[in-house]
Each structure stands twice: as C-alpha cells, then as structure tokens.
Design a protein around this motif. Structure first.
Motif, PDB file in Angstrom:
ATOM      1  N   ALA A   1       8.145   2.881   5.402  1.00  0.00           N
ATOM      2  CA  ALA A   1       8.268   1.732   6.312  1.00  0.00           C
ATOM      3  C   ALA A   1       8.098   0.408   5.573  1.00  0.00           C
ATOM      4  CB  ALA A   1       7.236   1.832   7.433  1.00  0.00           C
ATOM      5  N   GLY A   2       8.752  -0.610   6.116  1.00  0.00           N
ATOM      6  CA  GLY A   2       8.606  -1.962   5.603  1.00  0.00           C
ATOM      7  C   GLY A   2       7.738  -2.794   6.516  1.00  0.00           C
ATOM      8  N   LEU A   3       7.743  -4.087   6.294  1.00  0.00           N
ATOM      9  CA  LEU A   3       6.875  -4.978   7.058  1.00  0.00           C
ATOM     10  C   LEU A   3       7.229  -4.999   8.547  1.00  0.00           C
ATOM     11  CD1 LEU A   3       4.565  -7.029   7.008  1.00  0.00           C
ATOM     12  CD2 LEU A   3       6.243  -8.807   6.450  1.00  0.00           C
ATOM     13  N   ARG A   4       8.486  -4.872   8.873  1.00  0.00           N
ATOM     14  CA  ARG A   4       8.902  -4.934  10.275  1.00  0.00           C
ATOM     15  C   ARG A   4       8.302  -3.807  11.107  1.00  0.00           C
ATOM     16  NH1 ARG A   4      15.383  -6.366   9.635  1.00  0.00           N
ATOM     17  NH2 ARG A   4      15.093  -8.469   8.752  1.00  0.00           N
ATOM     18  N   ALA A   5       7.909  -2.715  10.445  1.00  0.00           N
ATOM     19  CA  ALA A   5       7.331  -1.587  11.174  1.00  0.00           C
ATOM     20  C   ALA A   5       5.832  -1.733  11.380  1.00  0.00           C
ATOM     21  CB  ALA A   5       7.617  -0.284  10.423  1.00  0.00           C
ATOM     22  N   GLN A   6       5.250  -2.768  10.776  1.00  0.00           N
ATOM     23  CA  GLN A   6       3.807  -2.966  10.868  1.00  0.00           C
ATOM     24  C   GLN A   6       3.441  -3.780  12.104  1.00  0.00           C
ATOM     25  OE1 GLN A   6       1.670  -1.504   8.778  1.00  0.00           O
ATOM     26  NE2 GLN A   6       3.369  -0.655   7.571  1.00  0.00           N
ATOM     27  N   THR A   7       2.290  -3.484  12.643  1.00  0.00           N
ATOM     28  CA  THR A   7       1.773  -4.255  13.772  1.00  0.00           C
ATOM     29  C   THR A   7       1.219  -5.583  13.266  1.00  0.00           C
ATOM     30  OG1 THR A   7       1.185  -2.220  14.937  1.00  0.00           O
ATOM     31  CG2 THR A   7       0.126  -4.262  15.672  1.00  0.00           C
ATOM     32  N   PRO A   8       1.646  -6.711  13.797  1.00  0.00           N
ATOM     33  CA  PRO A   8       1.124  -8.007  13.336  1.00  0.00           C
ATOM     34  C   PRO A   8      -0.394  -8.075  13.449  1.00  0.00           C
ATOM     35  CG  PRO A   8       3.054  -8.332  14.705  1.00  0.00           C
ATOM     36  CD  PRO A   8       2.693  -6.880  14.827  1.00  0.00           C
ATOM     37  N   ALA A   9      -1.002  -8.757  12.499  1.00  0.00           N
ATOM     38  CA  ALA A   9      -2.458  -8.900  12.471  1.00  0.00           C
ATOM     39  C   ALA A   9      -2.807 -10.260  11.891  1.00  0.00           C
ATOM     40  CB  ALA A   9      -3.090  -7.793  11.636  1.00  0.00           C
TER      41      ALA A   9
ATOM     42  N   ALA B   1     -14.520   0.762   0.305  1.00  0.00           N
ATOM     43  CA  ALA B   1     -15.249  -0.349   0.924  1.00  0.00           C
ATOM     44  C   ALA B   1     -14.333  -1.563   0.954  1.00  0.00           C
ATOM     45  CB  ALA B   1     -16.522  -0.656   0.139  1.00  0.00           C
ATOM     46  N   PRO B   2     -13.332  -1.542   1.841  1.00  0.00           N
ATOM     47  CA  PRO B   2     -12.324  -2.604   1.859  1.00  0.00           C
ATOM     48  C   PRO B   2     -12.870  -3.891   2.457  1.00  0.00           C
ATOM     49  CG  PRO B   2     -11.958  -1.126   3.690  1.00  0.00           C
ATOM     50  CD  PRO B   2     -13.073  -0.518   2.873  1.00  0.00           C
ATOM     51  N   PRO B   3     -12.162  -4.998   2.235  1.00  0.00           N
ATOM     52  CA  PRO B   3     -12.529  -6.259   2.902  1.00  0.00           C
ATOM     53  C   PRO B   3     -12.406  -6.092   4.418  1.00  0.00           C
ATOM     54  CG  PRO B   3     -10.876  -6.612   1.188  1.00  0.00           C
ATOM     55  CD  PRO B   3     -10.968  -5.141   1.392  1.00  0.00           C
ATOM     56  N   GLU B   4     -13.118  -6.912   5.159  1.00  0.00           N
ATOM     57  CA  GLU B   4     -12.980  -6.878   6.613  1.00  0.00           C
ATOM     58  C   GLU B   4     -11.573  -7.353   6.987  1.00  0.00           C
ATOM     59  OE1 GLU B   4     -15.993  -8.923   8.732  1.00  0.00           O
ATOM     60  OE2 GLU B   4     -17.651  -7.841   7.784  1.00  0.00           O
ATOM     61  N   ALA B   5     -10.838  -6.487   7.651  1.00  0.00           N
ATOM     62  CA  ALA B   5      -9.448  -6.811   7.990  1.00  0.00           C
ATOM     63  C   ALA B   5      -9.007  -5.969   9.169  1.00  0.00           C
ATOM     64  CB  ALA B   5      -8.534  -6.563   6.788  1.00  0.00           C
ATOM     65  N   ASP B   6      -8.012  -6.483   9.890  1.00  0.00           N
ATOM     66  CA  ASP B   6      -7.419  -5.740  10.997  1.00  0.00           C
ATOM     67  C   ASP B   6      -6.302  -4.824  10.520  1.00  0.00           C
ATOM     68  OD1 ASP B   6      -9.027  -7.219  12.821  1.00  0.00           O
ATOM     69  OD2 ASP B   6      -7.590  -8.875  12.690  1.00  0.00           O
ATOM     70  N   ARG B   7      -5.767  -5.116   9.331  1.00  0.00           N
ATOM     71  CA  ARG B   7      -4.666  -4.331   8.788  1.00  0.00           C
ATOM     72  C   ARG B   7      -4.839  -4.220   7.279  1.00  0.00           C
ATOM     73  NH1 ARG B   7      -1.808  -0.775  11.690  1.00  0.00           N
ATOM     74  NH2 ARG B   7       0.368  -0.571  11.022  1.00  0.00           N
ATOM     75  N   LEU B   8      -4.848  -2.978   6.763  1.00  0.00           N
ATOM     76  CA  LEU B   8      -4.953  -2.709   5.333  1.00  0.00           C
ATOM     77  C   LEU B   8      -3.591  -2.262   4.839  1.00  0.00           C
ATOM     78  CD1 LEU B   8      -8.281  -0.631   5.376  1.00  0.00           C
ATOM     79  CD2 LEU B   8      -8.039  -3.077   4.889  1.00  0.00           C
ATOM     80  N   LEU B   9      -2.976  -3.058   3.963  1.00  0.00           N
ATOM     81  CA  LEU B   9      -1.632  -2.789   3.470  1.00  0.00           C
ATOM     82  C   LEU B   9      -1.644  -2.608   1.957  1.00  0.00           C
ATOM     83  CD1 LEU B   9       0.323  -5.555   5.439  1.00  0.00           C
ATOM     84  CD2 LEU B   9       0.036  -3.153   6.091  1.00  0.00           C
ATOM     85  N   MET B  10      -0.859  -1.664   1.476  1.00  0.00           N
ATOM     86  CA  MET B  10      -0.694  -1.487   0.022  1.00  0.00           C
ATOM     87  C   MET B  10       0.775  -1.317  -0.291  1.00  0.00           C
ATOM     88  SD  MET B  10      -1.868   2.448  -0.700  1.00  0.00           S
ATOM     89  CE  MET B  10      -1.412   3.773   0.444  1.00  0.00           C
ATOM     90  N   LEU B  11       1.218  -1.941  -1.355  1.00  0.00           N
ATOM     91  CA  LEU B  11       2.614  -1.826  -1.755  1.00  0.00           C
ATOM     92  C   LEU B  11       2.840  -0.480  -2.431  1.00  0.00           C
ATOM     93  CD1 LEU B  11       3.482  -5.371  -3.133  1.00  0.00           C
ATOM     94  CD2 LEU B  11       3.788  -4.446  -0.832  1.00  0.00           C
ATOM     95  N   ALA B  12       3.851   0.226  -1.966  1.00  0.00           N
ATOM     96  CA  ALA B  12       4.220   1.521  -2.531  1.00  0.00           C
ATOM     97  C   ALA B  12       5.728   1.669  -2.391  1.00  0.00           C
ATOM     98  CB  ALA B  12       3.506   2.656  -1.799  1.00  0.00           C
ATOM     99  N   PRO B  13       6.474   1.608  -3.494  1.00  0.00           N
ATOM    100  CA  PRO B  13       7.940   1.615  -3.413  1.00  0.00           C
ATOM    101  C   PRO B  13       8.514   2.804  -2.650  1.00  0.00           C
ATOM    102  CG  PRO B  13       7.218   1.026  -5.620  1.00  0.00           C
ATOM    103  CD  PRO B  13       5.989   1.449  -4.875  1.00  0.00           C
ATOM    104  N   GLU B  14       7.815   3.939  -2.649  1.00  0.00           N
ATOM    105  CA  GLU B  14       8.333   5.122  -1.974  1.00  0.00           C
ATOM    106  C   GLU B  14       7.927   5.192  -0.500  1.00  0.00           C
ATOM    107  OE1 GLU B  14      10.491   6.910  -3.584  1.00  0.00           O
ATOM    108  OE2 GLU B  14      10.152   5.631  -5.338  1.00  0.00           O
ATOM    109  N   ALA B  15       7.254   4.154  -0.001  1.00  0.00           N
ATOM    110  CA  ALA B  15       6.806   4.170   1.395  1.00  0.00           C
ATOM    111  C   ALA B  15       8.005   4.226   2.337  1.00  0.00           C
ATOM    112  CB  ALA B  15       5.963   2.938   1.689  1.00  0.00           C
TER     113      ALA B  15
END
Length: 248
Positions: free
Chosen positions: A182-190, A166-180
């Motif tokens: 992609a970085g921020l540049r790969a994310q769609t701006p929101a 039950a996440p907050p209302e948001a256009d983009r849900l991001l979580m920090l994960a060192p093994e991910a």
C-alpha cells in the motif's frame, strides 16, 4: 530599483521579550558580524522556540560582542498542523546533513537518528558526540533559514530496535518499504506521525518484520528506488500535501 536586504533569522535558547536587550552567543556573533558583515543599526529576527518571532536591531556588532534590542514580536502561522517524528537511518556525510536539513524545511517536529542492520555508518563515544553536535548545528541552521518558529528536537542516535519497541508517541507509525502493498493513499490520515526511513540498501527483512509486529505500517512510496536522503524528503512532502499544510 534596489533589492530589499535579506533579514537574517537567529535562534537563541533564552527568554525573549519586547524592549529587552540580548547578548548573542559567540557563534551567532561571528556569523552576523564576520560572515554577513552586519553592523550596529542592522535588523534581524530572533526566535527561541516559543512560537513567536522577534524583530530586533543590532546595537553592537564587532569581533568581540554582538548585542541586539528587541523591537517587536509576532506569532505568524507557519508551523505545520502535523506533528511528525522522523526516524532517519544514519547515512554518510553530506547525505545525512541533506536529509536532516530537508526534514526541517518540510516541517518535522522531532528527529531520531537510528543505526540499522544494513547501514554503513557506525559511531560511538566521542565520535558520536561530535557528529551529534554537528547534526544539531545543521538542524538549527535549517530552522533559521526556512522560517521555522521552533528548532526540531534531535535525539541521540540509537539502534533501530530500541525505537521499534519504544516508538515516539504517534497516532500512525509508518515505515518505508519498497515491497509494501500500500501507498500513502491507503493510510488513514493522522495528526501525529512517526516516519521510519531506512538506509541506502533499505531496511533488513527482520527489521521490517519486527516493526510490523510492533504496529508499524509498511508504506510504498512509488515505483522508483530513492536514495535515503531523497526518500524522507519525498515522503514528508507527500504527507504535508495530503494531510498537512502544503495543499494550499
């Protein structure tokens, strides 16, 4: 040349209007009159979260009472265009205080403390209520000192699983994960973002899998391992630079 005196900013949870007088809460009275040693005739700035700030003059300031007259008001453009909810894993002592204060300075709109599988802090009942009140004061003080026009909301701490589903209302849900991958540049701006920051030892694999299934996007911050209180601060600064109001 004499240095200009710092004008304190004070949050009050009540209606404010030009020409009105207001009796300040006792904790604010103590800070202004006892800690800062202000007296009648000194100036201050009041705000209540309505988007404005109010220039005021103390008319009374002693050990029993502090009263201020509101002289004028303005609506400076100071809040970020981003609406960010920070889900911060509960950390020990000063680390949690630091994470909350810096999040406020960096423009978050709301804060949701969460208990995680690898987190070392577990609170409930009276202890949790006392800690929540302490965190509320940290958030309020940071808002006063950083020039915010609102005090970010602070939700009661809950288990992370509740907010993954039950996440907050948001256009983009991001979580920090060192093994991910992609970085921020790969994310769609929101404009509306929820950011999940794990504990010192990171989110557990099953938490990351659960969140990914629920629509959260794993985000790598860089090649170095950051402490939980640093990770949130660095990510918020990056978000505000890339999509918000720190780009200049």
């Amino acid at each position: 040349m004499a240095r200009a005196r710092h004008v304190p900013r004070v949050f009050v949870a009540e209606d404010l209007a030009e020409g009105a007088s207001i009796v300040l809460p006792d904790d604010k009275r103590h800070h202004l009159a006892t800690v800062l040693r202000l007296s009648a005739g000194d100036t201050l700035i009041l705000f209540n979260g309505d988007g404005a700030e109010y220039a005021a003059t103390l008319t009374t300031a002693d050990r029993k009472r502090a009263e201020a007259r509101i002289d004028s008001w303005s609506m400076p453009l100071r809040e970020s265009p981003l609406e960010i909810t920070l889900l911060q894993a509960v950390a020990r002592g000063d680390r949690m205080d630091f994470a909350l204060a810096k999040a406020v300075e960096l423009g978050v709109t709301a804060i949701q403390p969460v208990f995680t599988a690898r987190g070392r802090v577990r609170l409930e009942g009276a202890r949790l209520a006392k800690k929540h009140d302490h965190w509320r004061r940290v958030v309020e003080s940071a808002a006063e000192q950083s020039g915010r026009l609102i005090v970010p909301s602070l939700a009661e701490a809950v288990d992370l699983s509740m907010r993954i589903d039950a996440p907050p209302e948001a256009d983009r849900l991001l979580m920090l994960a060192p093994e991910a991958a992609a970085g921020l540049r790969a994310q769609t701006p929101a404009a509306r973002i929820a950011l999940l920051v794990g504990p010192e030892s990171g989110l557990a694999n099953d938490e990351i899998e659960h969140a990914s299934t629920a629509g959260w996007h794993a985000l790598a911050l860089g090649p170095r391992v950051l402490r939980t209180e640093t990770a949130g601060m660095a990510t918020l600064a990056a978000l505000q630079t890339a999509w918000g109001d720190l780009a200049g």
